[in-house]
Design a protein around this motif. Structure first.
Motif, PDB file in Angstrom:
ATOM      1  N   ASP A 411     -26.616 -83.333 -72.027  1.00 28.10           N
ATOM      2  CA  ASP A 411     -27.882 -82.861 -71.464  1.00 28.10           C
ATOM      3  C   ASP A 411     -27.726 -82.156 -70.131  1.00 28.10           C
ATOM      4  OD1 ASP A 411     -29.251 -83.994 -73.626  1.00 28.10           O
ATOM      5  OD2 ASP A 411     -29.362 -85.944 -72.617  1.00 28.10           O
ATOM      6  N   VAL A 412     -26.494 -81.913 -69.686  1.00 27.61           N
ATOM      7  CA  VAL A 412     -26.259 -81.355 -68.351  1.00 27.61           C
ATOM      8  C   VAL A 412     -25.491 -80.045 -68.458  1.00 27.61           C
ATOM      9  CG1 VAL A 412     -25.227 -81.743 -66.090  1.00 27.61           C
ATOM     10  CG2 VAL A 412     -26.262 -83.657 -67.318  1.00 27.61           C
ATOM     11  N   ARG A 413     -25.990 -79.028 -67.764  1.00 26.29           N
ATOM     12  CA  ARG A 413     -25.300 -77.743 -67.698  1.00 26.29           C
ATOM     13  C   ARG A 413     -24.597 -77.617 -66.351  1.00 26.29           C
ATOM     14  NH1 ARG A 413     -29.062 -72.786 -67.546  1.00 26.29           N
ATOM     15  NH2 ARG A 413     -28.694 -72.859 -65.293  1.00 26.29           N
ATOM     16  N   LEU A 414     -23.361 -77.130 -66.388  1.00 21.13           N
ATOM     17  CA  LEU A 414     -22.576 -76.920 -65.177  1.00 21.13           C
ATOM     18  C   LEU A 414     -22.384 -75.423 -64.984  1.00 21.13           C
ATOM     19  CD1 LEU A 414     -20.800 -78.342 -62.924  1.00 21.13           C
ATOM     20  CD2 LEU A 414     -18.858 -77.832 -64.420  1.00 21.13           C
ATOM     21  N   ASP A 415     -22.893 -74.882 -63.880  1.00 26.21           N
ATOM     22  CA  ASP A 415     -22.680 -73.482 -63.517  1.00 26.21           C
ATOM     23  C   ASP A 415     -21.556 -73.429 -62.492  1.00 26.21           C
ATOM     24  OD1 ASP A 415     -24.778 -72.672 -65.139  1.00 26.21           O
ATOM     25  OD2 ASP A 415     -26.247 -72.749 -63.512  1.00 26.21           O
ATOM     26  N   VAL A 416     -20.512 -72.667 -62.806  1.00 26.20           N
ATOM     27  CA  VAL A 416     -19.350 -72.554 -61.922  1.00 26.20           C
ATOM     28  C   VAL A 416     -19.406 -71.219 -61.187  1.00 26.20           C
ATOM     29  CG1 VAL A 416     -16.834 -72.523 -61.788  1.00 26.20           C
ATOM     30  CG2 VAL A 416     -17.987 -74.001 -63.458  1.00 26.20           C
ATOM     31  N   TYR A 417     -19.365 -71.257 -59.864  1.00 24.39           N
ATOM     32  CA  TYR A 417     -19.435 -70.061 -59.027  1.00 24.39           C
ATOM     33  C   TYR A 417     -18.036 -69.686 -58.516  1.00 24.39           C
ATOM     34  CZ  TYR A 417     -24.525 -70.340 -58.984  1.00 24.39           C
ATOM     35  OH  TYR A 417     -25.840 -70.349 -59.359  1.00 24.39           O
ATOM     36  N   PRO A 418     -17.870 -68.470 -57.994  1.00 26.77           N
ATOM     37  CA  PRO A 418     -16.574 -68.090 -57.421  1.00 26.77           C
ATOM     38  C   PRO A 418     -16.151 -69.041 -56.313  1.00 26.77           C
ATOM     39  CG  PRO A 418     -17.974 -66.155 -57.678  1.00 26.77           C
ATOM     40  CD  PRO A 418     -18.844 -67.353 -57.964  1.00 26.77           C
ATOM     41  N   LEU A 419     -14.852 -69.200 -56.154  1.00 24.34           N
ATOM     42  CA  LEU A 419     -14.294 -69.987 -55.062  1.00 24.34           C
ATOM     43  C   LEU A 419     -14.308 -69.150 -53.786  1.00 24.34           C
ATOM     44  CD1 LEU A 419     -11.258 -71.132 -57.178  1.00 24.34           C
ATOM     45  CD2 LEU A 419     -12.990 -72.718 -56.323  1.00 24.34           C
ATOM     46  N   THR A 420     -14.445 -69.805 -52.647  1.00 21.55           N
ATOM     47  CA  THR A 420     -14.430 -69.115 -51.360  1.00 21.55           C
ATOM     48  C   THR A 420     -13.193 -69.535 -50.581  1.00 21.55           C
ATOM     49  OG1 THR A 420     -16.841 -68.978 -51.235  1.00 21.55           O
ATOM     50  CG2 THR A 420     -15.632 -68.763 -49.175  1.00 21.55           C
ATOM     51  N   ARG A 421     -12.368 -68.556 -50.198  1.00 21.01           N
ATOM     52  CA  ARG A 421     -11.201 -68.855 -49.360  1.00 21.01           C
ATOM     53  C   ARG A 421     -11.671 -68.973 -47.915  1.00 21.01           C
ATOM     54  NH1 ARG A 421      -5.644 -68.242 -50.076  1.00 21.01           N
ATOM     55  NH2 ARG A 421      -5.911 -66.991 -51.971  1.00 21.01           N
ATOM     56  N   ASP A 422     -11.454 -70.136 -47.335  1.00 15.71           N
ATOM     57  CA  ASP A 422     -11.933 -70.433 -45.990  1.00 15.71           C
ATOM     58  C   ASP A 422     -10.799 -71.064 -45.199  1.00 15.71           C
ATOM     59  OD1 ASP A 422     -13.623 -70.750 -43.822  1.00 15.71           O
ATOM     60  OD2 ASP A 422     -14.614 -72.548 -44.598  1.00 15.71           O
ATOM     61  N   GLY A 423     -10.077 -70.262 -44.431  1.00 11.21           N
ATOM     62  CA  GLY A 423      -8.950 -70.774 -43.666  1.00 11.21           C
ATOM     63  C   GLY A 423      -7.853 -71.289 -44.572  1.00 11.21           C
ATOM     64  N   ALA A 424      -7.530 -72.592 -44.442  1.00  8.14           N
ATOM     65  CA  ALA A 424      -6.471 -73.216 -45.239  1.00  8.14           C
ATOM     66  C   ALA A 424      -7.013 -73.859 -46.512  1.00  8.14           C
ATOM     67  CB  ALA A 424      -5.755 -74.270 -44.401  1.00  8.14           C
ATOM     68  N   TYR A 425      -8.283 -73.570 -46.845  1.00 13.91           N
ATOM     69  CA  TYR A 425      -8.920 -74.292 -47.950  1.00 13.91           C
ATOM     70  C   TYR A 425      -9.672 -73.351 -48.881  1.00 13.91           C
ATOM     71  CZ  TYR A 425      -7.751 -78.103 -44.869  1.00 13.91           C
ATOM     72  OH  TYR A 425      -7.044 -78.963 -44.070  1.00 13.91           O
ATOM     73  N   LEU A 426      -9.982 -73.869 -50.062  1.00 12.07           N
ATOM     74  CA  LEU A 426     -10.882 -73.215 -50.988  1.00 12.07           C
ATOM     75  C   LEU A 426     -12.124 -74.082 -51.122  1.00 12.07           C
ATOM     76  CD1 LEU A 426      -8.675 -72.011 -54.008  1.00 12.07           C
ATOM     77  CD2 LEU A 426      -9.503 -70.667 -52.069  1.00 12.07           C
ATOM     78  N   ILE A 427     -13.283 -73.439 -51.082  1.00 13.13           N
ATOM     79  CA  ILE A 427     -14.548 -74.138 -51.311  1.00 13.13           C
ATOM     80  C   ILE A 427     -14.967 -73.868 -52.751  1.00 13.13           C
ATOM     81  CG2 ILE A 427     -16.953 -74.390 -50.625  1.00 13.13           C
ATOM     82  CD1 ILE A 427     -16.135 -73.213 -47.886  1.00 13.13           C
ATOM     83  N   GLY A 428     -15.032 -74.931 -53.546  1.00 13.23           N
ATOM     84  CA  GLY A 428     -15.503 -74.806 -54.920  1.00 13.23           C
ATOM     85  C   GLY A 428     -16.973 -75.170 -54.994  1.00 13.23           C
ATOM     86  N   THR A 429     -17.780 -74.290 -55.551  1.00 10.74           N
ATOM     87  CA  THR A 429     -19.222 -74.524 -55.654  1.00 10.74           C
ATOM     88  C   THR A 429     -19.635 -74.573 -57.112  1.00 10.74           C
ATOM     89  OG1 THR A 429     -19.622 -73.359 -53.565  1.00 10.74           O
ATOM     90  CG2 THR A 429     -21.508 -73.686 -55.019  1.00 10.74           C
ATOM     91  N   VAL A 430     -20.317 -75.646 -57.487  1.00  7.22           N
ATOM     92  CA  VAL A 430     -20.861 -75.772 -58.834  1.00  7.22           C
ATOM     93  C   VAL A 430     -22.309 -76.239 -58.718  1.00  7.22           C
ATOM     94  CG1 VAL A 430     -18.631 -76.281 -59.909  1.00  7.22           C
ATOM     95  CG2 VAL A 430     -20.062 -78.159 -59.096  1.00  7.22           C
ATOM     96  N   VAL A 431     -23.099 -75.942 -59.754  1.00  5.52           N
ATOM     97  CA  VAL A 431     -24.493 -76.370 -59.795  1.00  5.52           C
ATOM     98  C   VAL A 431     -24.732 -77.146 -61.083  1.00  5.52           C
ATOM     99  CG1 VAL A 431     -26.887 -75.583 -60.038  1.00  5.52           C
ATOM    100  CG2 VAL A 431     -25.397 -74.529 -58.332  1.00  5.52           C
ATOM    101  N   PHE A 432     -25.315 -78.335 -60.953  1.00  9.43           N
ATOM    102  CA  PHE A 432     -25.680 -79.156 -62.107  1.00  9.43           C
ATOM    103  C   PHE A 432     -27.161 -78.926 -62.425  1.00  9.43           C
ATOM    104  CE2 PHE A 432     -22.059 -81.314 -60.284  1.00  9.43           C
ATOM    105  CZ  PHE A 432     -21.339 -81.750 -61.392  1.00  9.43           C
ATOM    106  N   ARG A 433     -27.460 -78.822 -63.734  1.00 16.00           N
ATOM    107  CA  ARG A 433     -28.851 -78.643 -64.154  1.00 16.00           C
ATOM    108  C   ARG A 433     -29.158 -79.546 -65.333  1.00 16.00           C
ATOM    109  NH1 ARG A 433     -32.889 -74.901 -63.361  1.00 16.00           N
ATOM    110  NH2 ARG A 433     -34.423 -74.650 -65.036  1.00 16.00           N
ATOM    111  N   ASN A 434     -30.231 -80.289 -65.203  1.00 20.15           N
ATOM    112  CA  ASN A 434     -30.723 -81.153 -66.276  1.00 20.15           C
ATOM    113  C   ASN A 434     -31.511 -80.287 -67.255  1.00 20.15           C
ATOM    114  OD1 ASN A 434     -32.051 -82.961 -67.913  1.00 20.15           O
ATOM    115  ND2 ASN A 434     -33.011 -84.119 -66.257  1.00 20.15           N
ATOM    116  N   THR A 435     -31.043 -80.206 -68.498  1.00 19.90           N
ATOM    117  CA  THR A 435     -31.686 -79.331 -69.490  1.00 19.90           C
ATOM    118  C   THR A 435     -32.741 -80.054 -70.317  1.00 19.90           C
ATOM    119  OG1 THR A 435     -29.970 -79.794 -71.135  1.00 19.90           O
ATOM    120  CG2 THR A 435     -29.591 -77.934 -69.645  1.00 19.90           C
ATOM    121  N   THR A 436     -33.032 -81.316 -70.011  1.00 20.20           N
ATOM    122  CA  THR A 436     -33.999 -82.089 -70.795  1.00 20.20           C
ATOM    123  C   THR A 436     -35.316 -82.222 -70.034  1.00 20.20           C
ATOM    124  OG1 THR A 436     -33.480 -84.292 -69.906  1.00 20.20           O
ATOM    125  CG2 THR A 436     -32.029 -83.425 -71.623  1.00 20.20           C
TER     126      THR A 436
END
Length: 537
Positions: A411-436
């Motif tokens: 019942d859950v959708r995961l939207d995966v967005y581009p990664l952001t290079r920030d200094g020595a790290y990568l920021i991973g952004t995802v969005v959860f959506r309840n489809t019910t």
């Protein structure tokens, strides 16, 4: 064991009703080439200069399930020798009533180059953070639906050479590129007027004129608050070795299955090259005043204690002989064997074979340098898992970009967005959506989410099963951990709670960055499966 993120509190009131240490580490740097630096500088000069406030919107988890969309705006970030001040506003964009407590991650400021994490300075006596308050002994605030509520918060100071920080928490994801203004004195706030408009007995906000700025009283932390920034612990794994960085300490663990034949202590043909690479990593990363390195052998849980102890000692001694040749005579090398006493992965489960392989290792820990070095090739030497790649901090992005891929599980959708290079790290952004049409508690971090044989510490929490891998490499990058106590860690990822019908919830995870020429990664999204080709921006 990681612990749950502390709950931030934010209270809400509708009309007529009551209402929510570390050390800087910039080691083994892979710097931009001159051409890349010039290109980036030209792009930054051409781009319009963002100005305060830096604004983002996000949905906040509340304990009542009345999750609301909020706007968060950063109006000022100033640092003195004593502390740093964040002035921000919060606007509730949807109807809300009753007493509500935020379940979203607390606000944090991160130096993306050193990996230091700055958390709010806490007032133990009042059981709330220093800064703005409505009632001295209460962390909750009245709500101003549709209009901004201004809040000041205090953090430990940042070094003067830090120009920008990344803000995380409050359900906003990541707000990178927030400029730090280094000042002698913090900007004074207007005189508080909240109690002129808001009844302290019932917290009714009906008397607040439309468009009026409501200013709250606030307290400052003592100059000797003693609060230090926290450090990010990183775990990077590969077929031949893994590296853990915890503050200013680095541990390299060589895979014993690559180094030795089964139940043997003699090195394989491949082992000599691996030890040479390990020596290069040590020389590149080691603090200048370190003279002694201890080599520790470990086994899995099979076999008797005496046998495992002897085997672990013999393997450590074998590696020490070869490492001594590569490092030279300026270091004193000592060896230990600890048998199966210190496993990093739990044996006996469905991934028993992989877990035992992770536990069979020879490792060495040492203090790493904080100067960073100046060599452009510093990131290209030694073991792949021990390289640290540092780019410039990311600029502020008003949005997360276009969705790369969407995956639905039950019942859950995961939207995966581009990664952001920030200094020595990568920021991973995802969005959860309840489809019910009913609230849903997503099943995350279960047995299916764990990377086989992965360390337990990095497999727990909401996004504990999420890892990144490079398309043309065997290197795997786990979610970074914040060290919040002597043996306490929490994954640097937003917690996910019950999802309300049809709503989107942004969450982020922080990973160590790959080499500069890597333009996309594969995201292993736990029970949602594998998403390939996630671009890096």
């Amino acid at each position: 064991m990681p612990r749950r993120s502390p709950l931030g509190a934010v209270s809400a009131l509708a009309s007529g009703g009551l209402l929510l240490s570390g050390c800087a580490v910039v080691d083994n740097l892979e710097r931009f080439s001159d051409d890349e630096q010039e290109q980036q500088q030209e792009e930054q000069e051409q781009a319009p200069e963002p100005e305060f406030p830096y604004v983002k919107q996000g949905r906040t988890f509340l304990d009542t399930g009345n999750d609301v969309l909020r706007e968060y705006g950063i109006e000022r970030l100033e640092s003195t020798d004593e502390y740093m001040v964040l002035d921000a506003y919060m606007t509730i964009l949807e109807p809300l009533s009753g007493s509500n407590t935020s379940l979203s991650a607390p606000p944090r400021l991160v130096d993306p180059e050193s990996g230091l994490v700055y958390e709010r300075i806490y007032n133990e006596e009042m059981e709330r953070s220093y800064g703005s308050y409505f009632e001295e002994d209460d962390s909750k605030f009245p709500i101003h639906e549709g209009s901004p509520r201004k809040i000041r918060r205090y953090f430990p100071p940042v070094p003067e050479d830090v120009d920008t920080l990344t803000f995380t928490g409050k359900g906003m994801g990541a707000m990178s590129g927030i400029p730090v203004d280094h000042v002698d004195e913090i900007t004074e706030l207007p005189e508080p007027n909240a109690h002129e408009y808001i009844n302290s007995f019932n917290w009714n906000t009906d008397d607040v004129p439309e468009g009026a700025d409501v200013h709250y009283p606030h307290d400052e932390p003592p100059a000797d608050h003693g609060v230090e920034p926290l450090s990010l612990e990183q775990f990077v794994d590969s077929e031949v070795a893994s590296t853990t960085r915890d503050g200013n300490e680095e541990t390299i663990a060589l895979n014993a299955d690559v180094m030795f034949e089964f139940d043997e202590s003699e090195l394989t043909d491949e082992a000599e090259e691996v030890v040479q690479q390990a020596a290069e990593s040590i020389k590149a990363n080691l603090a200048s005043d370190v003279e002694e390195i201890t080599i520790v052998g470990h086994t899995d849980g099979k076999g008797g204690d005496d046998y495992n102890q002897t085997l672990s000692e013999e393997r450590a001694e074998t590696v020490e002989e070869l490492l001594a040749d590569d490092l030279g005579s300026e270091f004193t090398l000592t060896t230990e064997g600890r048998g199966s006493e210190e496993p990093v992965a739990e044996e006996g489960g469905s991934d028993d074979e992989e877990a035992r392989a992770q536990n069979r290792r020879v490792e060495f820990s040492y203090e790493i340098n904080d100067s960073g070095g100046e060599s452009e090739d510093a990131g290209d030497v030694g073991l792949d898992a021990a390289q640290r790649h540092v780019a410039a901090p990311a600029e502020f992005n008003e949005d997360d970009g276009e969705v790369h891929e969407s995956v639905t599980k039950e019942d859950v959708r995961l939207d995966v967005y581009p990664l952001t290079r920030d200094g020595a790290y990568l920021i991973g952004t995802v969005v959860f959506r309840n489809t019910t049409e009913d609230p849903v508690e997503p099943e995350l971090g279960g047995a299916d989410a764990k990377i086989p044989g992965g360390p337990d510490q990095y497999s727990e929490g909401t996004l504990g099963g999420f890892v990144l891998s490079e398309p043309d490499s065997d290197v795997v990058r786990h979610v970074a951990q914040v060290k919040v106590g002597e043996e306490e860690y929490e994954g640097f990822a937003e917690e996910v709670h019950e999802l309300q019908p049809g709503e989107d919830y942004r969450t982020i995870a922080i990973f160590s960055a790959p080499p500069q020429d890597v333009s996309e990664m594969t995201l292993h999204a736990g029970e949602f499966g594998e998403i390939e080709g996630v671009p890096i921006r």
